[in-house]
Design an enzyme around this catalytic site. Structure first.
Site, PDB file in Angstrom:
ATOM      1  N   ASP A   1       0.852  -1.194   0.000  1.00  0.00           N
ATOM      2  CA  ASP A   1       0.000   0.000   0.000  1.00  0.00           C
ATOM      3  C   ASP A   1       0.886   1.242   0.000  1.00  0.00           C
ATOM      4  O   ASP A   1       1.940   1.242   0.639  1.00  0.00           O
ATOM      5  CB  ASP A   1      -0.907  -0.010   1.255  1.00  0.00           C
ATOM      6  CG  ASP A   1      -2.141   0.854   1.081  1.00  0.00           C
ATOM      7  OD1 ASP A   1      -1.981   2.078   0.897  1.00  0.00           O
ATOM      8  OD2 ASP A   1      -3.256   0.305   1.109  1.00  0.00           O
TER       9      ASP A   1
ATOM     10  N   ILE B   1       2.053   0.441  -6.683  1.00  0.00           N
ATOM     11  CA  ILE B   1       1.852  -0.640  -7.659  1.00  0.00           C
ATOM     12  C   ILE B   1       2.230  -0.216  -9.082  1.00  0.00           C
ATOM     13  O   ILE B   1       2.336  -1.065  -9.963  1.00  0.00           O
ATOM     14  CB  ILE B   1       0.401  -1.195  -7.654  1.00  0.00           C
ATOM     15  CG1 ILE B   1      -0.628  -0.094  -7.927  1.00  0.00           C
ATOM     16  CG2 ILE B   1       0.105  -1.914  -6.351  1.00  0.00           C
ATOM     17  CD1 ILE B   1      -2.003  -0.631  -8.280  1.00  0.00           C
TER      18      ILE B   1
ATOM     19  N   SER C   1     -11.516   7.057  -6.224  1.00  0.00           N
ATOM     20  CA  SER C   1     -12.451   8.177  -6.395  1.00  0.00           C
ATOM     21  C   SER C   1     -12.624   8.487  -7.882  1.00  0.00           C
ATOM     22  O   SER C   1     -11.652   8.816  -8.581  1.00  0.00           O
ATOM     23  CB  SER C   1     -11.909   9.406  -5.655  1.00  0.00           C
ATOM     24  OG  SER C   1     -12.386  10.583  -6.246  1.00  0.00           O
TER      25      SER C   1
ATOM     26  N   TYR D   1     -11.981   6.175 -14.622  1.00  0.00           N
ATOM     27  CA  TYR D   1     -12.075   5.099 -13.628  1.00  0.00           C
ATOM     28  C   TYR D   1     -12.697   3.855 -14.257  1.00  0.00           C
ATOM     29  O   TYR D   1     -12.178   2.739 -14.147  1.00  0.00           O
ATOM     30  CB  TYR D   1     -12.926   5.602 -12.458  1.00  0.00           C
ATOM     31  CG  TYR D   1     -13.197   4.606 -11.363  1.00  0.00           C
ATOM     32  CD1 TYR D   1     -12.268   4.373 -10.352  1.00  0.00           C
ATOM     33  CD2 TYR D   1     -14.398   3.902 -11.307  1.00  0.00           C
ATOM     34  CE1 TYR D   1     -12.524   3.472  -9.322  1.00  0.00           C
ATOM     35  CE2 TYR D   1     -14.670   3.003 -10.288  1.00  0.00           C
ATOM     36  CZ  TYR D   1     -13.724   2.788  -9.305  1.00  0.00           C
ATOM     37  OH  TYR D   1     -13.985   1.891  -8.288  1.00  0.00           O
TER      38      TYR D   1
ATOM     39  N   ARG E   1     -29.593   3.059  -4.907  1.00  0.00           N
ATOM     40  CA  ARG E   1     -28.316   2.371  -4.952  1.00  0.00           C
ATOM     41  C   ARG E   1     -28.503   0.970  -4.367  1.00  0.00           C
ATOM     42  O   ARG E   1     -29.404   0.730  -3.575  1.00  0.00           O
ATOM     43  CB  ARG E   1     -27.249   3.115  -4.129  1.00  0.00           C
ATOM     44  CG  ARG E   1     -26.813   4.455  -4.736  1.00  0.00           C
ATOM     45  CD  ARG E   1     -26.108   4.282  -6.059  1.00  0.00           C
ATOM     46  NE  ARG E   1     -25.599   5.527  -6.631  1.00  0.00           N
ATOM     47  CZ  ARG E   1     -26.298   6.316  -7.445  1.00  0.00           C
ATOM     48  NH1 ARG E   1     -27.544   6.018  -7.770  1.00  0.00           N
ATOM     49  NH2 ARG E   1     -25.747   7.403  -7.951  1.00  0.00           N
TER      50      ARG E   1
ATOM     51  N   ARG F   1     -25.971  15.869  -8.506  1.00  0.00           N
ATOM     52  CA  ARG F   1     -24.586  15.941  -8.979  1.00  0.00           C
ATOM     53  C   ARG F   1     -24.522  15.667 -10.463  1.00  0.00           C
ATOM     54  O   ARG F   1     -25.218  14.772 -10.963  1.00  0.00           O
ATOM     55  CB  ARG F   1     -23.750  14.877  -8.281  1.00  0.00           C
ATOM     56  CG  ARG F   1     -23.280  15.265  -6.933  1.00  0.00           C
ATOM     57  CD  ARG F   1     -22.481  14.100  -6.388  1.00  0.00           C
ATOM     58  NE  ARG F   1     -21.932  14.393  -5.093  1.00  0.00           N
ATOM     59  CZ  ARG F   1     -21.363  13.480  -4.311  1.00  0.00           C
ATOM     60  NH1 ARG F   1     -21.303  12.217  -4.709  1.00  0.00           N
ATOM     61  NH2 ARG F   1     -20.865  13.808  -3.153  1.00  0.00           N
TER      62      ARG F   1
ATOM     63  N   ASP G   1     -24.529  12.066 -12.122  1.00  0.00           N
ATOM     64  CA  ASP G   1     -25.007  11.090 -11.133  1.00  0.00           C
ATOM     65  C   ASP G   1     -25.916  10.066 -11.820  1.00  0.00           C
ATOM     66  O   ASP G   1     -26.788  10.432 -12.620  1.00  0.00           O
ATOM     67  CB  ASP G   1     -25.793  11.827 -10.037  1.00  0.00           C
ATOM     68  CG  ASP G   1     -25.761  11.092  -8.711  1.00  0.00           C
ATOM     69  OD1 ASP G   1     -24.703  10.574  -8.337  1.00  0.00           O
ATOM     70  OD2 ASP G   1     -26.817  11.034  -8.055  1.00  0.00           O
TER      71      ASP G   1
END
Ligand code: NAD
Ligand code: UD2
Length: 302
Positions: free
Chosen positions: A31, A54, A78, A141, A209, A268, A271
């Site tokens: 980490d 990594i 994130s 992402y 969700r 948002r 979203d």
């Protein structure tokens, strides 16, 4: 077994480390402590902690010696951060995965489990989300998660490395860091309520969700290294429940025994309105199903 947990000082990774140690395995954590914390990890004679990145292949190779199982959780988790830095984050979120896969192949690792995401489904409107749906990548992402899944599949087919990809929906539980505005909504809401502050709901609160408690996610990871039929596959990991944010806050207020109204602000940008999984594939091939419903999970968290 000897297990490498990348991102082991983070929210999900630290719970996997805890479970592996409790089950009597030897654990190596790799980490860089960018979002993870040392205090998430116990002092234990079977645990070694390596501080490293990594995206550095030499570091990854050093950690892989003698490893049987890899749980690859390290990432820039994130979405907005990857939007701000698509190149930098892909060095971690994609190239980092490739480094781990290659080092795992060289070291004849028995199983490699990758933390993928529901972000792959993007704003594809069909519900519930099925693994056979075409991904719609709306962020760097999601692109890196898709590319990493693709590399895992290729390493299975071409080199015979046994890989399993777990597509997490919205994971919650202890040790989820509430400090950023883009932290998981449950960590933000519980943090606010415990400080007598009013939570903010973005939009009308009717977005939904599929929340899954972290111990169920840990169990899915354990199945991913032990079940025979799941190698080379990817699975939705969720509760197959649609929970609206208004319902979430109402449940939390009941548990905290407070009465309050949220502050409502504009939704948002980008979203997703509804996110909800079909988990039949995980039930069948991974022999996994969630055991903790929202109310139970929130009670444990509080
Ligand atoms: P987290 O930020 O708590 O954990 C990520 C860990 O990776 C941290 O300890 C961080 O320090 C470490 N890390 C980051 N970059 C690194 C690097 N270059 N080298 C080494 N370590 C590095 O996040 P989390 O919520 O525990 O997420 C774990 C994994 O699950 C991530 O891959 C994330 O994308 C995925 N995921 C999480 C969720 C969720 O709801 N939390 C949903 C879908 C997917
Ligand atoms: C989650 C993951 C993301 C990605 C995505 C896949 C987290 C933190 N993010 O994003 O990595 O995998 O799923 O689709 O797990 N909200 C509020 N108030 C707040 C905070 C959030 O109303 O204070 C809303 C937010 O606008 C959204 C919902 O809560 O509608 C969930 O937000 P989130 O940030 O917890 O997770 P999500 O689904 O955007």
């Amino acid at each position: 077994m000897k297990a490498l947990v990348t991102g082991g000082a983070g929210f999900i990774g630290s719970h996997i480390v805890e479970r592996l140690l409790n089950d009597g395995h030897e654990v190596v954590v790799l980490d860089d402590f960018s979002t993870g914390h040392r205090h998430n990890l116990p002092e234990h004679s079977s645990l070694s902690i390596i501080e490293g990145d990594i995206s550095n292949y030499d570091t990854v190779k050093q950690c892989m010696s003698g490893i049987d199982w890899v749980f690859h959780k390290a990432a820039v988790a994130s979405v907005p951060r990857t939007v701000n830095d698509p190149v930098g984050s892909s060095l971690i979120n994609y190239l980092g995965t490739l480094h781990l896969l290659e080092a795992a192949r060289q070291n004849k690792v028995k199983r490699f489990v990758f933390a993928s995401s529901a972000a792959l489904y993007g704003d594809e409107p069909t519900l519930p989300k099925l693994e056979t749906m075409c991904p719609v990548t709306l962020s760097p992402y999601a692109v890196d998660k898709l590319a990493s899944e693709s590399a895992c599949g290729m390493y299975s087919r071409l080199y015979g490395l046994e890989t399993v990809c777990l597509r997490y929906f919205n994971v919650y539980g202890p040790r989820q860091d509430p400090s950023s505005p883009y932290s998981g909504v449950i960590s933000i809401f519980t943090n606010k309520l415990s400080h007598n502050e009013i939570p903010t709901i973005y939009g009308d609160g009717e977005q939904t969700r599929d929340f899954v408690f972290v111990s169920d996610v840990v169990e899915a990871n354990m199945k991913a290294v032990t079940e025979k039929a799941c190698s080379g596959q990817f699975f939705n990991i969720a509760c197959a429940n649609k929970i609206s944010l208004n319902h979430l806050l109402k449940t939390l207020c009941e548990l905290y025994e407070v009465e309050l109204n949220a502050r409502y602000e504009e939704a948002r940008q980008g979203d997703i309105k509804h996110s909800y999984a079909n988990i039949d594939k995980a039930r069948t091939l991974l022999n996994w199903s969630p055991s903790i419903d929202l109310k139970e999970g929130l009670s444990r968290l509080i």
